[in-house]
Enzyme design. Structure first.
Site, short mmCIF file in Angstrom:
data_model
loop_
_atom_site.label_atom_id
_atom_site.label_comp_id
_atom_site.label_asym_id
_atom_site.label_seq_id
_atom_site.Cartn_x
_atom_site.Cartn_y
_atom_site.Cartn_z
N CYS A 160 -26.55 -25.20 -42.10
CA CYS A 160 -27.97 -25.53 -41.96
C CYS A 160 -28.71 -25.27 -43.28
O CYS A 160 -28.45 -25.95 -44.26
CB CYS A 160 -28.60 -24.78 -40.79
SG CYS A 160 -30.13 -25.56 -40.22
N HIS B 46 -25.04 -25.60 -36.33
CA HIS B 46 -24.83 -24.23 -35.87
C HIS B 46 -23.83 -24.25 -34.71
O HIS B 46 -23.71 -25.25 -33.99
CB HIS B 46 -26.14 -23.63 -35.36
CG HIS B 46 -27.17 -23.39 -36.39
ND1 HIS B 46 -27.02 -22.45 -37.39
CD2 HIS B 46 -28.40 -23.96 -36.60
CE1 HIS B 46 -28.09 -22.45 -38.16
NE2 HIS B 46 -28.94 -23.36 -37.70
#
Length: 502
Positions: free
Chosen positions: A341, A425
């Protein structure tokens, strides 16, 4: 029935989240249809529900403990700090803007009381019991007027309150007494008793103090939970992760192969969803530590740059600490680096950010052929795909939109040499993919490391949740706890002066 209970705490990190999860798991094992609830959570560790709503990861974990699907109703307000004084406000799973602490407590928070009460009422109409988690301490007298997560919601919903205290820190009796004594008479009427958490030693030595506490407050203790390692699952924030060097190592079990695998996680500012590395730490022979100095990368077989609420701030931090140059040297030497991310975004060529930092054009580390543009609309999704020949599931929470212009495909991102980057994630929780990825890392690092074939991250998580349920079942007065959930706080609880300041 439509039972309920609020788990409050003497302090932050007293154990409210795990006690709430433990009670949920205990109840569902008794055949009770139960749900968790936290009106307002401040956390950088979040989760995306099936309907695409962002909630605190602790509430997703508690929903798993209750064996129900997490929804936005379980955490209607999520605050994601961007600095010491401001946070992004996420309402019913969607971001609605940035707000200063003064602005939030100055009026916005109070206006949200109706929303959170509606969510709680809907849950109570659906489930047999709702176990609510408070935040911080209910005795924050400077914030009581606008409180929507502790006594504010307990008063409005007539919830009994159980106060949890961390005896491992010391001063638990003073904390219990002081918490009650700083509440108004009306609030005190809902505080039914106490639960001691993280006790080490002989309980018989503690019992005289519990008797004295009952005599002083007129309230019993509902149990003494022993200290147990490895139960801090899905922590709400980085409270336990100091940014001063190598301070958090996973407990490594014996490797299957000849070598262990060392993972260094850069402890960047405003770390978010650092729980991503929990799946690595669960692997036998993998040791994970958080680092903040370039020399600490030297013996690492894999360096992970985790998610962050401040991508540009993380870039500056990496450069100031000398870690940016250390990462470039690793990449040039073919030594593994993984960015997730925000950590993926810093590895790119440049970032255009008029949303998060409002810094405009910022040069990245240049290790991946990626250009990032921050959009006002946040991406919230649960993608499914394939990588390294294995099925992968994840979730995305980001404003940055990545334009990948080269490299080999890797989930939604790319790979160049030994540098990987993705927005996903939770991808490492996919067992087959995690093992395949670790084999790649071991080969690049020259380690004779073999992933354990039978490690199931989901199975390990279930074992942890069962341990939480066992703690409640074995060390709490479950008969009294059930009466409290079913019938509310007993009448006639005494007032402890001085009460809340006028």
């Amino acid at each position: 029935m439509s039972g309920g209970l609020l788990i409050a705490g003497t302090t932050s990190d007293a154990g409210k989240s795990v006690v709430t999860a433990g009670i949920c798991r205990w109840l569902v094992r008794q055949g009770v249809k139960v749900a968790p609830f936290k009106a307002q959570n401040m956390s950088l560790n979040s989760f995306v529900t099936r309907e695409g709503a962002e909630i605190g990861r602790a509430q997703a974990m508690q929903a798993q403990a209750a064996r129900v699907e997490p929804t936005a109703l379980m955490n209607p307000v999520l605050l994601k700090p961007g600095s010491d004084r401001s946070s992004q406000v996420v309402l019913m799973g969607r971001p609605v803007g940035e707000m200063s602490a003064r602005g939030y407590h100055g009026g916005r928070q109070e206006a949200l009381l109706g929303t959170v009460l509606d969510c709680l009422a809907e849950l109570r109409g659906t489930y047999d019991a709702v176990i609510c988690e408070g935040a911080g301490s209910p005795a924050e007298i400077n914030l009581r007027r606008t409180d929507i997560v502790n006594m504010g919601i307990a008063r409005n919903a007539r919830l009994p309150v159980l106060v949890v205290g961390d005896i491992d820190r010391g001063g638990v009796f003073a904390s219990f007494f002081g918490t009650v004594a700083l509440l108004s008479r009306e609030d005190q009427e809902l505080v039914a008793g106490f639960l001691v958490n993280k006790f080490r030693g002989d309980v018989s030595l503690l019992e005289p103090g519990l008797d004295m506490l009952r005599n002083l407050t007129g309230r019993p203790s509902y149990g003494v939970l022993p200290f147990q390692h490895g139960l801090g699952i899905d922590e709400e924030d980085g409270l336990r992760v100091s940014l001063r060097g190598s301070v958090r190592e996973s407990a490594v079990s014996s490797p299957v192969g000849e070598d262990i695998l060392r993972v260094a996680v850069c402890a960047i500012p405003l770390m978010s969803n650092f729980t991503d590395v929990d799946a690595l730490a669960a692997e036998p022979g993998v040791v994970v530590r958080f680092v903040d100095r370039p020399e600490e990368l030297a013996d690492a077989d894999l360096v992970v740059i985790p998610g962050t609420r401040g991508t540009v701030k993380a870039l500056e931090w990496l450069r100031e600490r000398g870690l940016a140059e250390a990462l470039r040297r690793r990449a040039a030497a073919g030594r593994p680096v993984l960015g997730i991310c925000g950590g993926f975004q810093v590895l790119g060529e440049h970032i255009e950010d008029d949303v998060e930092s409002r810094r405009g054009h910022v040069e990245g580390l240049g290790l991946l052929p990626v250009r990032v543009r921050f959009a006002r609309e946040k991406t919230l999704t649960r993608p499914v795909g394939e990588a390294l020949g294995e099925h992968v599931e994840g979730y995305e929470i980001h404003h940055g939109v990545a334009d990948v212009t080269g490299g080999d495909p890797f989930l939604d991102g790319c790979r160049v040499g030994a540098v990987w980057g993705t927005h996903w994630h939770g991808s490492l929780e996919s067992d087959g993919f995690r093992r395949a990825f670790l084999r790649e890392v071991a080969a690049a690092a020259g380690r004779r490391f073999v992933p354990a074939a039978g490690t199931s991250f989901a199975g390990l998580r279930e074992e942890q949740l069962d341990r939480l349920g066992d703690l409640i079942e074995e060390h709490a007065d479950t008969d009294a706890l059930w009466r409290l959930i079913e019938s509310g706080a007993p009448s006639g609880l005494p007032f402890i002066p001085p009460g809340a300041p006028a």
